[in-house]
Design a protein around this motif. Structure first.
Motif, PDB file in Angstrom:
ATOM      1  N   ARG A 119       9.004  15.358   4.351  1.00 37.82           N
ATOM      2  CA  ARG A 119       8.007  15.290   3.285  1.00 37.82           C
ATOM      3  C   ARG A 119       8.400  14.295   2.200  1.00 37.82           C
ATOM      4  N   GLY A 120       9.619  13.817   2.223  1.00 35.22           N
ATOM      5  CA  GLY A 120      10.090  12.875   1.209  1.00 35.22           C
ATOM      6  C   GLY A 120       9.248  11.608   1.148  1.00 35.22           C
ATOM      7  N   GLN A 121       8.916  11.194  -0.058  1.00 34.52           N
ATOM      8  CA  GLN A 121       8.053  10.024  -0.264  1.00 34.52           C
ATOM      9  C   GLN A 121       8.634   8.765   0.379  1.00 34.52           C
ATOM     10  N   ALA A 122       9.920   8.526   0.224  1.00 33.04           N
ATOM     11  CA  ALA A 122      10.524   7.309   0.776  1.00 33.04           C
ATOM     12  C   ALA A 122      10.428   7.289   2.303  1.00 33.04           C
ATOM     13  N   TRP A 123      10.635   8.434   2.933  1.00 34.94           N
ATOM     14  CA  TRP A 123      10.550   8.471   4.385  1.00 34.94           C
ATOM     15  C   TRP A 123       9.112   8.232   4.853  1.00 34.94           C
ATOM     16  N   ARG A 124       8.161   8.911   4.221  1.00 29.25           N
ATOM     17  CA  ARG A 124       6.752   8.758   4.616  1.00 29.25           C
ATOM     18  C   ARG A 124       6.223   7.357   4.337  1.00 29.25           C
ATOM     19  N   ALA A 125       6.765   6.695   3.324  1.00 24.68           N
ATOM     20  CA  ALA A 125       6.311   5.343   2.960  1.00 24.68           C
ATOM     21  C   ALA A 125       6.594   4.320   4.065  1.00 24.68           C
ATOM     22  N   GLN A 126       7.498   4.628   4.977  1.00 29.61           N
ATOM     23  CA  GLN A 126       7.801   3.710   6.084  1.00 29.61           C
ATOM     24  C   GLN A 126       6.581   3.442   6.967  1.00 29.61           C
ATOM     25  N   PHE A 127       5.617   4.349   6.939  1.00 32.55           N
ATOM     26  CA  PHE A 127       4.435   4.210   7.786  1.00 32.55           C
ATOM     27  C   PHE A 127       3.366   3.315   7.156  1.00 32.55           C
ATOM     28  N   THR A 128       3.424   3.127   5.856  1.00 30.88           N
ATOM     29  CA  THR A 128       2.399   2.367   5.151  1.00 30.88           C
ATOM     30  C   THR A 128       2.288   0.957   5.732  1.00 30.88           C
ATOM     31  N   GLY A 129       1.061   0.582   6.048  1.00 30.55           N
ATOM     32  CA  GLY A 129       0.790  -0.739   6.599  1.00 30.55           C
ATOM     33  C   GLY A 129       0.895  -0.820   8.110  1.00 30.55           C
ATOM     34  N   LYS A 130       1.416   0.217   8.756  1.00 28.44           N
ATOM     35  CA  LYS A 130       1.541   0.205  10.221  1.00 28.44           C
ATOM     36  C   LYS A 130       0.147   0.274  10.845  1.00 28.44           C
ATOM     37  N   ARG A 131       0.027  -0.369  11.995  1.00 29.20           N
ATOM     38  CA  ARG A 131      -1.262  -0.453  12.682  1.00 29.20           C
ATOM     39  C   ARG A 131      -1.131  -0.005  14.133  1.00 29.20           C
ATOM     40  N   HIS A 132      -2.266   0.136  14.768  1.00 26.24           N
ATOM     41  CA  HIS A 132      -2.306   0.455  16.190  1.00 26.24           C
ATOM     42  C   HIS A 132      -1.451  -0.554  16.947  1.00 26.24           C
ATOM     43  N   GLY A 133      -0.626  -0.069  17.838  1.00 30.08           N
ATOM     44  CA  GLY A 133       0.262  -0.922  18.610  1.00 30.08           C
ATOM     45  C   GLY A 133       1.682  -0.955  18.071  1.00 30.08           C
ATOM     46  N   ALA A 134       1.883  -0.488  16.842  1.00 26.71           N
ATOM     47  CA  ALA A 134       3.242  -0.424  16.289  1.00 26.71           C
ATOM     48  C   ALA A 134       4.031   0.614  17.089  1.00 26.71           C
ATOM     49  N   ALA A 135       5.266   0.288  17.437  1.00 26.41           N
ATOM     50  CA  ALA A 135       6.070   1.182  18.273  1.00 26.41           C
ATOM     51  C   ALA A 135       6.406   2.494  17.559  1.00 26.41           C
ATOM     52  N   LEU A 136       6.714   2.425  16.286  1.00 26.83           N
ATOM     53  CA  LEU A 136       7.096   3.602  15.491  1.00 26.83           C
ATOM     54  C   LEU A 136       8.209   4.401  16.164  1.00 26.83           C
ATOM     55  N   LYS A 137       9.194   3.713  16.695  1.00 27.23           N
ATOM     56  CA  LYS A 137      10.337   4.359  17.351  1.00 27.23           C
ATOM     57  C   LYS A 137      11.353   4.802  16.311  1.00 27.23           C
ATOM     58  N   LEU A 138      11.755   6.048  16.409  1.00 23.80           N
ATOM     59  CA  LEU A 138      12.753   6.607  15.507  1.00 23.80           C
ATOM     60  C   LEU A 138      14.085   5.894  15.726  1.00 23.80           C
ATOM     61  N   GLY A 139      14.713   5.506  14.643  1.00 26.02           N
ATOM     62  CA  GLY A 139      15.990   4.804  14.706  1.00 26.02           C
ATOM     63  C   GLY A 139      15.829   3.299  14.819  1.00 26.02           C
ATOM     64  N   GLN A 140      14.608   2.837  15.064  1.00 25.35           N
ATOM     65  CA  GLN A 140      14.339   1.395  15.127  1.00 25.35           C
ATOM     66  C   GLN A 140      13.321   1.018  14.063  1.00 25.35           C
ATOM     67  N   ASP A 141      12.073   1.443  14.252  1.00 25.32           N
ATOM     68  CA  ASP A 141      11.002   1.134  13.298  1.00 25.32           C
ATOM     69  C   ASP A 141      10.965   2.138  12.142  1.00 25.32           C
ATOM     70  N   ILE A 142      11.342   3.353  12.444  1.00 26.30           N
ATOM     71  CA  ILE A 142      11.313   4.447  11.474  1.00 26.30           C
ATOM     72  C   ILE A 142      12.711   5.039  11.376  1.00 26.30           C
ATOM     73  N   LYS A 143      13.215   5.155  10.167  1.00 32.43           N
ATOM     74  CA  LYS A 143      14.555   5.704   9.966  1.00 32.43           C
ATOM     75  C   LYS A 143      14.582   7.191  10.273  1.00 32.43           C
ATOM     76  N   ASN A 144      15.657   7.602  10.912  1.00 34.09           N
ATOM     77  CA  ASN A 144      15.875   9.014  11.203  1.00 34.09           C
ATOM     78  C   ASN A 144      16.377   9.715   9.949  1.00 34.09           C
TER      79      ASN A 144
END
Length: 175
Positions: A119-144
């Motif tokens: 729920r942390g704002q900094a963690w959720r902010a990683q998604f801002t601007g992402k679009r369809h086709g973004a991998a959103l892989k944990l540990g790569q695109d999104i911090k664990n």
């Protein structure tokens, strides 16, 4: 022979209580993500073909055939969904702008006993601007988040699935 009774406190016999925290109602999340913007419900029921297409495109199987989506006047979307954390459901919402980019992600209801750091704002902010086709892989695109690995992974997977849902079902020209 006398029988002995051992008294066991009832608390030891009861299953561990699930921890649940409701952070926002749907209406509060909508007002926060689309301030002053009226949203129109545009719920959809996925066809077999749409269900399969979302699974293939996102790599994630929708938990339900029901898409709970509201459309903003400006063409944006508010989509409500759930993912399983480790054992319990996490209710979350994704706000998309008119172009389909993520405006924000909110955690509405968290039922796990730990891992609520998603729920942390900094963690959720990683998604801002992402679009369809973004991998959103944990540990790569999104911090664990240590201690919240499964919740982090599943929310990221859920956002990727909703981006696919938008592109394949909700966006103009989608079937």
């Amino acid at each position: 022979m006398k029988s002995r009774f051992v008294l066991v406190p009832l608390a030891l016999l009861a299953p561990a209580a699930a921890h649940a925290t409701v952070y926002l109602s749907v209406e509060q999340a909508q007002a926060q993500m689309f301030p002053g913007e009226p949203l129109k419900p545009e719920f959809r029921t996925l066809t077999d073909a749409q269900f399969a297409a979302i699974r293939k495109d996102s790599g994630e199987t929708p938990l339900s055939r029901e898409v709970k989506a509201w459309r903003a006047r400006d063409g944006g979307w508010f989509i409500l969904d759930e993912v399983v954390g480790k054992h319990e459901f996490i209710t979350f919402a994704v706000a998309l702008d008119a172009s389909g980019a993520v405006k924000g992600v909110e955690i509405l209801d968290y039922r796990e006993s730990y891992g609520g750091q998603v729920r942390g704002q900094a963690w959720r902010a990683q998604f801002t601007g992402k679009r369809h086709g973004a991998a959103l892989k944990l540990g790569q695109d999104i911090k664990n988040i240590s201690g919240a690995t499964l919740s982090s992974k599943h929310v990221a997977d859920g956002v990727r699935r909703l981006l696919s849902t938008h592109a394949l079902v909700l966006a103009p020209g989608a079937h």
